[in-house]
Every structure is written in structure tokens, then in C-alpha cells.
Design an enzyme around this catalytic site. Sequence first.
Site, PDB file in Angstrom:
ATOM      1  N   ALA A   9       0.856  -1.192   0.000  1.00  0.00           N
ATOM      2  CA  ALA A   9       0.000   0.000   0.000  1.00  0.00           C
ATOM      3  C   ALA A   9       0.884   1.230   0.000  1.00  0.00           C
ATOM      4  O   ALA A   9       2.113   1.141   0.107  1.00  0.00           O
ATOM      5  CB  ALA A   9      -0.888   0.011   1.246  1.00  0.00           C
ATOM      6  N   SER A  10       0.230   2.378  -0.067  1.00  0.00           N
ATOM      7  CA  SER A  10       0.920   3.639   0.172  1.00  0.00           C
ATOM      8  C   SER A  10       1.036   3.822   1.688  1.00  0.00           C
ATOM      9  O   SER A  10       0.567   2.980   2.468  1.00  0.00           O
ATOM     10  CB  SER A  10       0.126   4.788  -0.455  1.00  0.00           C
ATOM     11  OG  SER A  10      -1.177   4.768   0.088  1.00  0.00           O
ATOM     12  N   ASN A  12       0.226   5.275   5.394  1.00  0.00           N
ATOM     13  CA  ASN A  12      -0.990   5.667   6.109  1.00  0.00           C
ATOM     14  C   ASN A  12      -2.238   4.957   5.569  1.00  0.00           C
ATOM     15  O   ASN A  12      -3.332   5.518   5.569  1.00  0.00           O
ATOM     16  CB  ASN A  12      -1.156   7.197   6.034  1.00  0.00           C
ATOM     17  CG  ASN A  12      -2.095   7.733   7.087  1.00  0.00           C
ATOM     18  OD1 ASN A  12      -2.243   7.145   8.163  1.00  0.00           O
ATOM     19  ND2 ASN A  12      -2.762   8.834   6.785  1.00  0.00           N
ATOM     20  N   ALA A  13      -2.061   3.734   5.097  1.00  0.00           N
ATOM     21  CA  ALA A  13      -3.188   2.999   4.515  1.00  0.00           C
ATOM     22  C   ALA A  13      -3.772   1.981   5.490  1.00  0.00           C
ATOM     23  O   ALA A  13      -4.858   1.440   5.251  1.00  0.00           O
ATOM     24  CB  ALA A  13      -2.733   2.288   3.247  1.00  0.00           C
ATOM     25  N   GLY A  14      -3.004   1.679   6.549  1.00  0.00           N
ATOM     26  CA  GLY A  14      -3.482   0.684   7.508  1.00  0.00           C
ATOM     27  C   GLY A  14      -2.688  -0.607   7.492  1.00  0.00           C
ATOM     28  O   GLY A  14      -3.165  -1.632   7.998  1.00  0.00           O
ATOM     29  N   LYS A  15      -1.473  -0.585   6.956  1.00  0.00           N
ATOM     30  CA  LYS A  15      -0.667  -1.814   6.864  1.00  0.00           C
ATOM     31  C   LYS A  15      -0.350  -2.360   8.263  1.00  0.00           C
ATOM     32  O   LYS A  15      -0.542  -3.548   8.533  1.00  0.00           O
ATOM     33  CB  LYS A  15       0.657  -1.543   6.112  1.00  0.00           C
ATOM     34  CG  LYS A  15       0.471  -1.089   4.671  1.00  0.00           C
ATOM     35  CD  LYS A  15       1.786  -0.880   3.970  1.00  0.00           C
ATOM     36  CE  LYS A  15       2.638   0.224   4.566  1.00  0.00           C
ATOM     37  NZ  LYS A  15       1.997   1.553   4.534  1.00  0.00           N
ATOM     38  N   GLU A  88       7.195  -3.106   7.433  1.00  0.00           N
ATOM     39  CA  GLU A  88       8.230  -2.319   6.734  1.00  0.00           C
ATOM     40  C   GLU A  88       9.028  -3.220   5.786  1.00  0.00           C
ATOM     41  O   GLU A  88      10.259  -3.106   5.674  1.00  0.00           O
ATOM     42  CB  GLU A  88       9.157  -1.609   7.731  1.00  0.00           C
ATOM     43  CG  GLU A  88       8.461  -0.789   8.807  1.00  0.00           C
ATOM     44  CD  GLU A  88       7.612   0.361   8.258  1.00  0.00           C
ATOM     45  OE1 GLU A  88       7.750   0.740   7.079  1.00  0.00           O
ATOM     46  OE2 GLU A  88       6.768   0.865   9.037  1.00  0.00           O
ATOM     47  N   CYS A 147      -8.429  13.692  -3.375  1.00  0.00           N
ATOM     48  CA  CYS A 147      -9.462  13.861  -4.413  1.00  0.00           C
ATOM     49  C   CYS A 147     -10.467  12.711  -4.415  1.00  0.00           C
ATOM     50  O   CYS A 147     -11.443  12.741  -5.176  1.00  0.00           O
ATOM     51  CB  CYS A 147      -8.802  13.954  -5.786  1.00  0.00           C
ATOM     52  SG  CYS A 147      -8.053  12.400  -6.303  1.00  0.00           S
TER      53      CYS A 147
HETATM   54  N1  LIG Z   1      -8.431   7.192  15.613  1.00  0.00           N
HETATM   55  C1  LIG Z   1      -8.524   6.562  14.478  1.00  0.00           C
HETATM   56  N2  LIG Z   1      -9.619   5.860  14.164  1.00  0.00           N
HETATM   57  C2  LIG Z   1      -9.739   5.206  13.009  1.00  0.00           C
HETATM   58  N3  LIG Z   1      -8.773   5.166  12.068  1.00  0.00           N
HETATM   59  C3  LIG Z   1      -7.651   5.851  12.322  1.00  0.00           C
HETATM   60  C4  LIG Z   1      -7.446   6.568  13.518  1.00  0.00           C
HETATM   61  N4  LIG Z   1      -6.223   7.132  13.481  1.00  0.00           N
HETATM   62  C5  LIG Z   1      -5.697   6.789  12.277  1.00  0.00           C
HETATM   63  N5  LIG Z   1      -6.558   6.024  11.583  1.00  0.00           N
HETATM   64  C6  LIG Z   1      -6.375   5.440  10.262  1.00  0.00           C
HETATM   65  O1  LIG Z   1      -5.374   4.449  10.334  1.00  0.00           O
HETATM   66  C7  LIG Z   1      -4.713   4.352   9.063  1.00  0.00           C
HETATM   67  C8  LIG Z   1      -3.228   4.311   9.286  1.00  0.00           C
HETATM   68  O2  LIG Z   1      -2.936   3.085   9.906  1.00  0.00           O
HETATM   69  P1  LIG Z   1      -1.443   2.517   9.981  1.00  0.00           P
HETATM   70  O3  LIG Z   1      -1.592   1.072  10.302  1.00  0.00           O
HETATM   71  O4  LIG Z   1      -0.631   3.352  10.906  1.00  0.00           O
HETATM   72  O5  LIG Z   1      -0.970   2.716   8.457  1.00  0.00           O
HETATM   73  P2  LIG Z   1       0.352   2.272   7.672  1.00  0.00           P
HETATM   74  O6  LIG Z   1       1.030   1.199   8.481  1.00  0.00           O
HETATM   75  O7  LIG Z   1      -0.143   1.786   6.339  1.00  0.00           O
HETATM   76  O8  LIG Z   1       1.184   3.516   7.499  1.00  0.00           O
HETATM   77  C9  LIG Z   1      -5.156   5.578   8.249  1.00  0.00           C
HETATM   78  O9  LIG Z   1      -6.079   5.107   7.274  1.00  0.00           O
HETATM   79  C10 LIG Z   1      -5.845   6.452   9.249  1.00  0.00           C
HETATM   80  O10 LIG Z   1      -6.907   7.156   8.631  1.00  0.00           O
HETATM   81  C1  LIG Z   2       7.861   6.771   0.655  1.00  0.00           C
HETATM   82  C2  LIG Z   2       9.052   6.518   1.520  1.00  0.00           C
HETATM   83  C3  LIG Z   2       8.890   6.117   2.832  1.00  0.00           C
HETATM   84  N1  LIG Z   2       9.969   5.898   3.605  1.00  0.00           N
HETATM   85  C4  LIG Z   2       9.798   5.526   5.015  1.00  0.00           C
HETATM   86  C5  LIG Z   2       8.935   6.486   5.794  1.00  0.00           C
HETATM   87  C6  LIG Z   2       8.376   5.633   6.912  1.00  0.00           C
HETATM   88  O1  LIG Z   2       9.330   5.636   7.969  1.00  0.00           O
HETATM   89  C7  LIG Z   2       8.290   4.238   6.270  1.00  0.00           C
HETATM   90  C8  LIG Z   2       6.886   3.831   5.863  1.00  0.00           C
HETATM   91  O2  LIG Z   2       5.968   4.026   6.904  1.00  0.00           O
HETATM   92  P1  LIG Z   2       4.486   3.368   6.996  1.00  0.00           P
HETATM   93  O3  LIG Z   2       3.688   4.371   7.730  1.00  0.00           O
HETATM   94  O4  LIG Z   2       4.701   2.100   7.778  1.00  0.00           O
HETATM   95  O5  LIG Z   2       4.006   3.084   5.618  1.00  0.00           O
HETATM   96  O6  LIG Z   2       9.107   4.281   5.094  1.00  0.00           O
HETATM   97  C9  LIG Z   2      11.258   6.013   3.079  1.00  0.00           C
HETATM   98  O7  LIG Z   2      12.255   5.784   3.784  1.00  0.00           O
HETATM   99  N2  LIG Z   2      11.410   6.392   1.795  1.00  0.00           N
HETATM  100  C10 LIG Z   2      10.366   6.656   0.976  1.00  0.00           C
HETATM  101  O8  LIG Z   2      10.584   7.001  -0.204  1.00  0.00           O
HETATM  102 ZN   LIG Z   3      -5.759  12.657  -6.176  1.00  0.00          ZN
END
Ligand SMILES: Nc1ncnc2c1ncn2[C@@H]1O[C@H](COP(=O)(O)OP(=O)(O)O)[C@@H](O)[C@H]1O
Ligand SMILES: Cc1cn([C@H]2C[C@H](O)[C@@H](COP(=O)(O)O)O2)c(=O)[nH]c1=O
Ligand SMILES: [Zn+2]
Length: 194
Positions: A9-10, A12-15, A88, A147
Site C-alpha cells: 500500500a501507500s 498511512n493505509a493501515g498496513k 516495513e 481527491c
Molecule cells: N483514531 C482513528 N480511528 C480510526 N482510524 C484511524 C485513527 N487514526 C488513524 N486512523 C487510520 O489508520 C490508518 C493508518 O494506519 P497505519 O496502520 O498506521 O498505516 P500504515 O502502516 O499503512 O502507514 C489511516 O487510514 C488512518 O486514517
Molecule cells: C515513501 C518513503 C517512505 N519511507 C519511510 C517512511 C516511513 O518511515 C516508512 C513507511 O511508513 P508506513 O507508515 O509504515 O508506511 O518508510 C522512506 O524511507 N522512503 C520513501 O521514499
Molecule cells: Zn488525487
Amino acid sequence: MAKLYFYYASMNAGKSTNLLQADFNYRERGMATMLFTAAVDDRFAAGTIASRIGLSAPATMFDSGTDLAACALARHVETPLACVLVDEAQFLTAAQVDQLAALADRVGIPVLAYGLRTDFRGALFEGSARLLALADSLVEIKSVCECGRKATMNLRVDAEGRPVAEGRQTEIGGNDRYVALCRRHFSAALQAKA
Ligand SMILES: Nc1ncnc2c1ncn2[C@@H]1O[C@H](COP(=O)(O)OP(=O)(O)O)[C@@H](O)[C@H]1O
Ligand SMILES: Cc1cn([C@H]2C[C@H](O)[C@@H](COP(=O)(O)O)O2)c(=O)[nH]c1=O
Ligand SMILES: [Zn+2]
């Protein structure tokens, strides 16, 4: 047959949330798991997988020299593992992904790897490239751009929120340094900068 899964995923997607839920699901049924995360990603406490939603769990840290299969096997002989979960995963080397594939194929332990597909320039990470090539199952975790389209790209921004087009591939950060965008808005942001 045990499988190698790549949940990509990208940012902040919930991974991490997904990983921690999967882990909980195994453990609440009395099955043992082993969690790994990248040592380089020290946003939260070192050796911790933490999601923005507030869940967290301790994990074994890996760097480019870690033999993940050997670590998992050492644990497996003490406590049979039902699953290995890696956060990661973009920071894995190709050789480490090969180790994880062997863990699934030769030892029979399913491996669930979670990570970014591409970096701030839109290029594959080494670990992600190998996972895309080898995984039995590719699962996209979806999130939305501002968007409303699917956010597939990760824009790096500086302290003032300006797009960054050059720099090292690895730069640890969260929502302050990266914005998940659709391809159209990612390209537009980088073109506006050029
Ligand atoms: N309080 C909350 N309640 C519900 N969803 C949340 C909350 N805080 C963050 N999120 C959602 O959690 C997701 C990020 O989860 P995270 O597992 O940290 O992502 P990733 O590991 O992909 O970076 C985002 O979609 C965000 O909108
Ligand atoms: C796009 C990108 C990301 N990173 C780093 C930034 C974060 O520390 C992690 C990913 O975090 P997530 O919330 O678990 O998805 O990767 C990077 O080092 N270089 C990049 O280009
Ligand atoms: Zn867009």
C-alpha cells in the site's frame, strides 16, 4: 502449502493495523507468531510495530544483515510458529525475501509481509520488487487521495510542506514527511515543483 503474502500500500493505509489484527487473530486462537520490523524505522519505540490507530506490539528488529529465516527457525524449534509477520517489508533485501520464501516453502510457515510498493520518486524498493516477483499472493490495502481516487503514491514533503524530488531512498518519517496521493496528484505536485 504455506504461502508468502505481500500486503502492499501507500503510507498511512493501515498496513501496520492490518498486521497487528492478523497477529491478534492467530494469538487469540492459541497459535504462536513471530513479528519482525525494520531497525531503521525508529519512529516509535525501537523494536515495536505501532499503528496510527493506537495498536502496538513488540517485534524482532531486522537490518540488511539479519537472517530472518534463521531467527524464525530458532524460535520455531522452541515454539512451533503458525505464522511470521513482517512490517516495513520494503526495507528487506532481495536475499531476505528469498529467505522468507524458503521459510514458507521448506519449513511450511506462512509469511505475511507488509510494506510500501514504491518510494517518494515512484520507484520500487528492493524488498518490494522481490516480493512482487515472488509472493504467492499480492494484496493491495487501499487508501484514498485528497481527491477521492485511490492513493497509490507517496509524496515526500519538506518541513514547509513543499514536495521533495531528490534525496536518499530511505528517510524515516510519518504524516509530517509524506502524503499519500493518487498518481495524478503525485505527478502534478512534482511537476509544479520542477
Ligand atoms: N483514531 C482513528 N480511528 C480510526 N482510524 C484511524 C485513527 N487514526 C488513524 N486512523 C487510520 O489508520 C490508518 C493508518 O494506519 P497505519 O496502520 O498506521 O498505516 P500504515 O502502516 O499503512 O502507514 C489511516 O487510514 C488512518 O486514517
Ligand atoms: C515513501 C518513503 C517512505 N519511507 C519511510 C517512511 C516511513 O518511515 C516508512 C513507511 O511508513 P508506513 O507508515 O509504515 O508506511 O518508510 C522512506 O524511507 N522512503 C520513501 O521514499
Ligand atoms: Zn488525487
